[in-house]
Design a protein around this motif. Structure first.
Motif, PDB file in Angstrom:
ATOM      1  N   UNK A 166      55.936 -20.346  -8.605  1.00  0.00           N
ATOM      2  CA  UNK A 166      56.428 -19.573  -9.749  1.00  0.00           C
ATOM      3  C   UNK A 166      55.950 -18.119  -9.658  1.00  0.00           C
ATOM      4  N   UNK A 167      54.653 -17.927  -9.383  1.00  0.00           N
ATOM      5  CA  UNK A 167      54.101 -16.573  -9.300  1.00  0.00           C
ATOM      6  C   UNK A 167      54.674 -15.794  -8.122  1.00  0.00           C
ATOM      7  N   UNK A 168      54.942 -16.494  -7.035  1.00  0.00           N
ATOM      8  CA  UNK A 168      55.462 -15.845  -5.830  1.00  0.00           C
ATOM      9  C   UNK A 168      56.853 -15.246  -6.052  1.00  0.00           C
ATOM     10  N   UNK A 169      57.563 -15.780  -7.036  1.00  0.00           N
ATOM     11  CA  UNK A 169      58.886 -15.249  -7.353  1.00  0.00           C
ATOM     12  C   UNK A 169      58.809 -14.026  -8.267  1.00  0.00           C
ATOM     13  N   UNK A 170      57.612 -13.803  -8.812  1.00  0.00           N
ATOM     14  CA  UNK A 170      57.454 -12.704  -9.769  1.00  0.00           C
ATOM     15  C   UNK A 170      56.643 -11.540  -9.232  1.00  0.00           C
ATOM     16  N   UNK A 171      55.790 -11.791  -8.242  1.00  0.00           N
ATOM     17  CA  UNK A 171      54.862 -10.755  -7.779  1.00  0.00           C
ATOM     18  C   UNK A 171      54.916 -10.580  -6.263  1.00  0.00           C
ATOM     19  N   UNK A 172      54.603  -9.371  -5.852  1.00  0.00           N
ATOM     20  CA  UNK A 172      54.563  -9.067  -4.419  1.00  0.00           C
ATOM     21  C   UNK A 172      53.204  -9.354  -3.796  1.00  0.00           C
ATOM     22  N   UNK A 173      52.165  -9.395  -4.626  1.00  0.00           N
ATOM     23  CA  UNK A 173      50.823  -9.692  -4.123  1.00  0.00           C
ATOM     24  C   UNK A 173      50.070 -10.542  -5.141  1.00  0.00           C
TER      25      UNK A 173
END
Length: 296
Positions: A166-173
């Motif tokens: 989920x976080x990987x779809x929202x943030x670059x790092x």
């Protein structure tokens, strides 16, 4: 064989239900909190006496580690009292109880992996309540298996794998804790191990050795940090086209990500005993990540 499963909507419970559906020789009753409140002694007695199981698998628990610091009464009701009532009921009807516990019963400051005989020293309410549950089960039912596990993930429920995707779809790092180590454990592997043990206990040939009741560790190999676990998740997600690209992963220290409850720095569990006694190898968590579309 008749099996009563509690916590049937949780990560392990849902896997138990799926796997037992393909075992026609096993009759099972799967209940979650809406069908059975394990903190009610009378409800437990009624359910067990009506169903008369050979095996009770307790997959119910209060696992919200941070919330547990404030929800002390609730934690002990679900993690200690419920297991005790289930174990007492099991003893009364001559059943065995298989109870899931946790790495949080240890302080997490040992060098190397924890074996079943190592000194327990929980550092928070969750670990303390789960340790109390272990003791209650052991004292209440002579035929018990305590299965300690760690870092559980699966297709159902909330877990680290789903959070990372989920976080990987929202943030670059992303900054991920790199100084806590353990063995990620696939819920389906825990369920399979429990079913295997249940079958051995109820084997009509009566080959099960009563000396094999007791505490076992079951978790994944190889041991990794949360940061390393996350990187494997992202790499596999990109390979499987679940993610377009992996975020940049930066290892951070525990103190950079403060939480209400203290996490064990070392959650490595030694699984040699269960491998030898029940011919059950450690969870292959990397293989369990080969179908990440099921988690998205």
């Amino acid at each position: 064989m008749k099996v009563l499963i509690t916590g049937s909507n949780g990560q392990v419970g849902s896997c138990l239900v799926k796997q037992l559906q393909s075992c026609p020789e096993i009759e099972f009753l799967a209940v979650d909190r809406d069908e059975l409140d394990i903190t009610s002694k009378q409800e437990v007695i009624n359910t067990v006496n009506n169903f008369m199981p050979n095996i009770i698998i307790n997959a119910a628990a209060h696992t919200a580690v941070d919330k547990a610091e404030n929800e002390v009464e609730l934690s002990y009701a679900i993690n200690r009292d419920g297991p005790e009532y289930l174990a007492q009921a099991a003893e009364h009807v001559g059943a065995a109880i298989l109870h899931i516990s946790t790495d949080y019963v240890f302080a997490g400051d040992k060098d190397g992996s924890y074996s079943e005989s190592d000194t327990v020293n929980p550092q928070g309410v969750y670990g303390e309540s789960k340790l109390s549950g272990e003791k209650a089960v052991i004292n209440a039912c002579s035929r018990h298996i305590i299965l300690r596990t760690a870092w559980v993930f699966g297709e159902d429920g909330n877990n680290f794998v789903k959070t990372m995707l989920h976080l990987a779809q929202q943030r670059n790092s992303l900054g991920i804790v790199a100084d806590q180590f353990g063995g990620p454990t696939y819920a389906g592997d825990i369920a399979a191990a429990l079913i295997k043990i249940a079958k051995l206990i109820t084997d009509s040939k009566n080959t099960f050795n009563a000396n094999n009741y007791g505490i076992y560790h079951f978790s994944g190999m190889p041991h990794v940090s949360w940061c390393e676990f996350a990187q494997v998740i992202f790499d596999k997600a990109v390979e499987q086209k679940v993610l377009v690209k992996s975020p940049d992963v930066k290892g951070i220290k525990t103190e950079e990500y403060p939480t209400p409850a203290k996490r064990p720095a070392n959650s490595k569990l030694n699984t040699n005993k269960i491998t030898i006694v029940f011919n059950t190898p450690a969870s292959d968590w990397q293989s369990a990540l080969n179908h990440l579309s099921d988690y998205a």
